[in-house]
Design an enzyme around this catalytic site. Structure first.
Site, mmCIF file in Angstrom:
data_model
loop_
_atom_site.group_PDB
_atom_site.id
_atom_site.type_symbol
_atom_site.label_atom_id
_atom_site.label_comp_id
_atom_site.label_asym_id
_atom_site.label_seq_id
_atom_site.Cartn_x
_atom_site.Cartn_y
_atom_site.Cartn_z
ATOM 1 N NE ARG A 115 -4.176 -2.102 2.238
ATOM 2 C CZ ARG A 115 -4.105 -3.052 2.313
ATOM 3 N NH1 ARG A 115 -4.228 -2.771 3.525
ATOM 4 N NH2 ARG A 115 -5.046 -3.610 2.617
ATOM 5 C CE LYS A 137 0.078 13.287 -15.294
ATOM 6 N NZ LYS A 137 -0.684 14.040 -16.793
ATOM 7 C CD GLU A 179 7.590 15.932 -22.594
ATOM 8 O OE1 GLU A 179 7.453 17.036 -22.318
ATOM 9 O OE2 GLU A 179 7.249 14.991 -22.534
ATOM 10 C CE LYS A 215 5.661 17.856 -14.783
ATOM 11 N NZ LYS A 215 5.626 15.937 -15.029
ATOM 12 C CD GLU A 225 -2.925 15.313 -16.455
ATOM 13 O OE1 GLU A 225 -2.164 15.495 -15.967
ATOM 14 O OE2 GLU A 225 -3.293 15.566 -16.990
ATOM 15 N NE ARG A 229 0.583 17.185 -13.439
ATOM 16 C CZ ARG A 229 1.349 16.457 -12.011
ATOM 17 N NH1 ARG A 229 1.244 16.068 -11.161
ATOM 18 N NH2 ARG A 229 2.095 15.083 -12.520
ATOM 19 C CG ASN A 233 -1.809 16.231 -20.875
ATOM 20 O OD1 ASN A 233 -1.053 16.015 -20.275
ATOM 21 N ND2 ASN A 233 -2.704 16.599 -19.504
ATOM 22 C CG HIS A 236 2.460 15.114 -23.186
ATOM 23 N ND1 HIS A 236 3.702 16.288 -24.010
ATOM 24 C CD2 HIS A 236 3.363 14.642 -22.884
ATOM 25 C CE1 HIS A 236 4.192 16.610 -23.215
ATOM 26 N NE2 HIS A 236 4.577 15.330 -23.123
ATOM 27 C CG HIS A 240 0.753 9.964 -24.245
ATOM 28 N ND1 HIS A 240 0.455 11.278 -22.908
ATOM 29 C CD2 HIS A 240 2.334 10.122 -23.967
ATOM 30 C CE1 HIS A 240 1.329 10.934 -22.852
ATOM 31 N NE2 HIS A 240 2.255 10.329 -23.425
ATOM 32 C CG HIS A 255 7.856 11.041 -24.307
ATOM 33 N ND1 HIS A 255 6.780 10.619 -24.064
ATOM 34 C CD2 HIS A 255 7.845 11.780 -23.949
ATOM 35 C CE1 HIS A 255 5.173 11.982 -23.425
ATOM 36 N NE2 HIS A 255 6.777 12.135 -23.465
HETATM 37 N N1 LIG Z 1 5.487 10.934 -14.843
HETATM 38 C C1 LIG Z 1 6.060 11.433 -15.701
HETATM 39 O O1 LIG Z 1 5.468 13.319 -15.719
HETATM 40 C C2 LIG Z 1 6.461 11.873 -17.525
HETATM 41 C C3 LIG Z 1 6.660 13.310 -18.023
HETATM 42 C C4 LIG Z 1 7.773 12.725 -19.405
HETATM 43 C C5 LIG Z 1 7.657 11.588 -20.166
HETATM 44 N N2 LIG Z 1 7.234 10.802 -18.770
HETATM 45 C C6 LIG Z 1 7.425 9.925 -19.376
HETATM 46 O O2 LIG Z 1 8.603 9.216 -19.548
HETATM 47 C C7 LIG Z 1 10.050 8.094 -20.301
HETATM 48 C C8 LIG Z 1 10.948 8.412 -21.167
HETATM 49 O O3 LIG Z 1 11.386 8.628 -20.191
HETATM 50 P P1 LIG Z 1 13.432 8.508 -21.450
HETATM 51 O O4 LIG Z 1 13.774 10.042 -22.316
HETATM 52 O O5 LIG Z 1 14.141 10.051 -19.680
HETATM 53 O O6 LIG Z 1 13.628 7.117 -21.603
HETATM 54 P P2 LIG Z 1 14.243 6.325 -20.477
HETATM 55 O O7 LIG Z 1 14.180 6.302 -19.754
HETATM 56 O O8 LIG Z 1 14.152 4.960 -21.822
HETATM 57 O O9 LIG Z 1 15.758 7.015 -20.980
HETATM 58 C C9 LIG Z 1 16.653 7.278 -21.979
HETATM 59 C C10 LIG Z 1 17.705 6.297 -22.652
HETATM 60 O O10 LIG Z 1 18.668 6.970 -22.238
HETATM 61 C C11 LIG Z 1 19.306 5.771 -21.241
HETATM 62 N N3 LIG Z 1 20.160 6.672 -20.474
HETATM 63 C C12 LIG Z 1 19.207 7.299 -18.807
HETATM 64 N N4 LIG Z 1 20.337 8.757 -18.263
HETATM 65 C C13 LIG Z 1 21.488 8.001 -18.577
HETATM 66 C C14 LIG Z 1 22.567 8.386 -19.115
HETATM 67 N N5 LIG Z 1 23.251 9.571 -17.520
HETATM 68 N N6 LIG Z 1 23.657 7.968 -19.228
HETATM 69 C C15 LIG Z 1 23.512 7.070 -20.476
HETATM 70 N N7 LIG Z 1 22.574 7.054 -20.986
HETATM 71 C C16 LIG Z 1 21.645 7.392 -19.901
HETATM 72 C C17 LIG Z 1 18.482 4.859 -20.343
HETATM 73 O O11 LIG Z 1 19.385 3.850 -20.502
HETATM 74 C C18 LIG Z 1 17.777 4.995 -21.833
HETATM 75 O O12 LIG Z 1 17.946 4.042 -22.943
HETATM 76 C C19 LIG Z 1 8.382 8.047 -20.770
HETATM 77 O O13 LIG Z 1 8.087 6.339 -21.218
HETATM 78 C C20 LIG Z 1 7.657 8.896 -20.446
HETATM 79 O O14 LIG Z 1 6.074 8.599 -21.139
HETATM 80 C C21 LIG Z 1 6.766 10.471 -17.586
#
Ligand SMILES: NC(=O)c1ccc[n+]([C@@H]2O[C@H](COP(=O)([O-])OP(=O)(O)OC[C@H]3O[C@@H](n4cnc5c(N)ncnc54)[C@H](O)[C@@H]3O)[C@@H](O)[C@H]2O)c1
Length: 354
Positions: A115, A137, A179, A215, A225, A229, A233, A236, A240, A255
Site C-alpha cells: 500500500r 505521475k 519537453e 513545471k 490534474e 496541470r 499535456n 501530448h 501520445h 517520447h
Molecule cells: N511521469 C511524468 O510526468 C512523465 C513526463 C514525461 C515523460 N514521461 C515518460 O518518460 C519516459 C521517457 O523517459 P526517458 O526519455 O528518460 O526514457 P528512458 O528512461 O528510456 O531513458 C532514455 C535512454 O537513456 C538511457 N540513459 C538514461 N540516463 C542515462 C545516462 N545518464 N547515461 C547514459 N544513458 C542514459 C536509458 O538507459 C535509455 O536507454 C516515457 O515513458 C514517458 O511516457 C513521464
C-alpha cells in the site's frame, strides 16, 4: 546549487545533489534500500551514486531492460516478486535511478507495494531531470495504451545531478530538450525566446532548474490534474496517440520526438482556432525545425493514431479535449478538437518537414 520546494519534498539540483542525498539518507531510518536501474544507468550512474553515498553500497540492485517496452505490468510483477523475496518491509526506500521509464515504472511499483513505500527519484536523462522525475505521475503502458495504469504520488525527494548527462547519447539529450521547449512555450515566453536564440546549449543546469520551477509551480496548484496541470499535456494528446499507435511495432520513435510532432500539430490547430497568429505559428514551426530532427508520420498509421485518441484518458464522452496555445507562453485547456482536424494537421505536418 538550486533547491525547489515541491509537495512535501525538496528537489535538489546541481553538483552537490548527491551530497544532499547522503545527508537526506542519514536523517532517515530506512530498513533497506532498493535501487531500480536499467543496463545503462547501472553501468554509468550507479558507480557515481554509490561513490557519493557509501551507505548505498548495501542496496539491493534491481535491473530492468532500458526502453519504453519495459513499462509493462509483467515487469512490475517481477519487481514486486523481488521485493517480497528480499523481505522488503513498509520501511524500506525504493530509489529510481534512471530516465522516465525507470521513474514511471519504479514510482508505480513503490506506490502500491504494501500500500505504498517511500521512493525517491534520481533522474539521469535530461527528460527525467526536467520533466518525468518531477510532479509525482507514475505509470505503465497497458492494453496498447500509453500510461493507462498509474498513480499520482509524490516522491520523498528528487536529486538532480546534471553530471549524469555526460554519458547521455545526443538523441536522448534532444529527446529531453523537447519537453523543455514545451514548458517554455506554454508558460514562459522569455524562456522560450532564450532557448530559441541559443545555438548550442550553455548553462544546462540553469535550463533544467528553470524547467523544474515552471513545471513545479503548475503541479503545486493542481497536483491531480483536474485543471491547470492539463496545460502540461500540450503536444501530448497527439504525441501520445502517435506513441500508442507504435507501441506494438519496432519503432524507435522517442517520447520527446512524438511530443515534438504533437507540438507542431497542436500549434497548427491553435492557429486554426485563432488562439495564436500565423506569425506566431511560423515562429514556433521554424524554431523547432531548426533545432530538432523530424521524421514523417506514415499515413498508414493515421487510423491507429485516431483510434488511440478515442482511447486517450483526456477524451471525455467521445470529445477530444486538447491543451492548446493561447498566445505565446500561455495555454488554454479543454479545447474541443475533432478527429478531422487532427488528421489534417498530421498531413500538413508531413508537408512542413519535406
Ligand atoms: N511521469 C511524468 O510526468 C512523465 C513526463 C514525461 C515523460 N514521461 C515518460 O518518460 C519516459 C521517457 O523517459 P526517458 O526519455 O528518460 O526514457 P528512458 O528512461 O528510456 O531513458 C532514455 C535512454 O537513456 C538511457 N540513459 C538514461 N540516463 C542515462 C545516462 N545518464 N547515461 C547514459 N544513458 C542514459 C536509458 O538507459 C535509455 O536507454 C516515457 O515513458 C514517458 O511516457 C513521464
Amino acid at each position: 546549487m538550486y533547491q525547489v520546494n515541491s509537495i512535501g519534498h525538496k528537489i535538489e539540483i546541481g553538483k552537490k545533489a548527491l551530497n544532499k542525498l547522503s545527508a537526506f539518507l542519514k536523517t532517515k531510518d530506512h530498513s533497506k534500500y532498493f535501487i531500480l536501474c536499467d543496463e545503462n544507468t547501472l553501468k554509468f550512474c550507479l558507480p557515481v551514486l554509490v561513490n557519493h553515498c557509501k551507505i548505498l553500497e548495501k542496496a539491493e540492485i534491481i535491473e530492468i531492460e532500458s526502453g519504453e517496452a519495459s513499462k509493462n505490468i509483467d515487469l512490475c510483477i517481477q519487481v514486486w516478486a523481488t521485493l517480497i523475496e528480499c523481505n522488503a518491509d513498509k520501511n524500506c526506500l525504493f530509489i529510481n535511478l534512471g530516465g522516465g521509464v525507470v521513474s514511471d515504472l519504479g514510482g508505480f511499483v513503490a506506490s502500491v507495494y504494501k500500500r505504498g513505500i517511500d521512493f525517491i527519484n534520481i533522474p539521469t536523462s535530461l527528460l527525467a531531470m526536467a520533466d518525468a522525475g518531477i510532479g509525482g505521475k507514475t505509470g505503465i503502458d497497458f492494453a496498447g495504451i500509453k500510461n493507462s495504469i498509474g498513480s499520482i504520488i509524490q516522491p520523498k525527494g528528487v536529486f538532480v545531478f546534471p553530471q549524469f548527462l555526460d554519458t547521455l547519447p545526443q538523441d536522448q539529450f534532444d529527446n529531453g530538450l523537447s519537453e523543455i521547449y514545451k514548458i517554455a512555450l506554454i508558460s514562459d515566453i522569455a524562456f522560450w525566446k532564450k532557448l530559441a536564440s541559443q545555438k548550442g546549449l550553455s548553462g544546462v543546469e540553469e535550463i533544467i532548474y528553470r524547467s523544474i520551477v515552471l513545471k513545479n509551480s503548475i503541479v503545486k496548484k493542481d497536483p491531480f490534474e483536474k485543471n491547470i496541470r492539463r496545460s502540461l499535456n500540450f503536444g501530448h494528446t497527439i504525441g501520445h496517440a502517435i506513441e500508442s499507435s507504435l507501441l506494438k511495432t519496432k519503432s524507435e520513435l522517442l517520447h520527446g520526438e512524438a511530443v515534438l510532432i504533437g507540438m507542431i500539430c497542436e500549434s497548427l490547430i491553435s492557429m486554426q482556432k485563432k488562439l495564436i497568429t500565423k506569425k506566431e505559428f511560423l515562429e514556433i514551426l521554424n524554431t523547432l525545425l531548426e533545432r530538432f530532427i523530424f521524421l514523417p508520420v506514415q499515413s498508414s498509421y493515421f487510423e491507429a493514431i485516431l483510434q488511440a485518441l478515442a482511447n486517450d484518458k483526456k477524451t471525455n464522452k467521445g470529445v477530444i479535449r486538447c491543451a492548446l496555445l493561447n498566445g505565446m507562453g500561455k495555454c488554454k485547456i479543454n479545447v474541443s478538437v475533432n478527429l478531422k482536424q487532427v488528421k489534417d494537421s498530421l498531413e500538413l505536418y508531413n508537408s512542413f518537414i519535406k
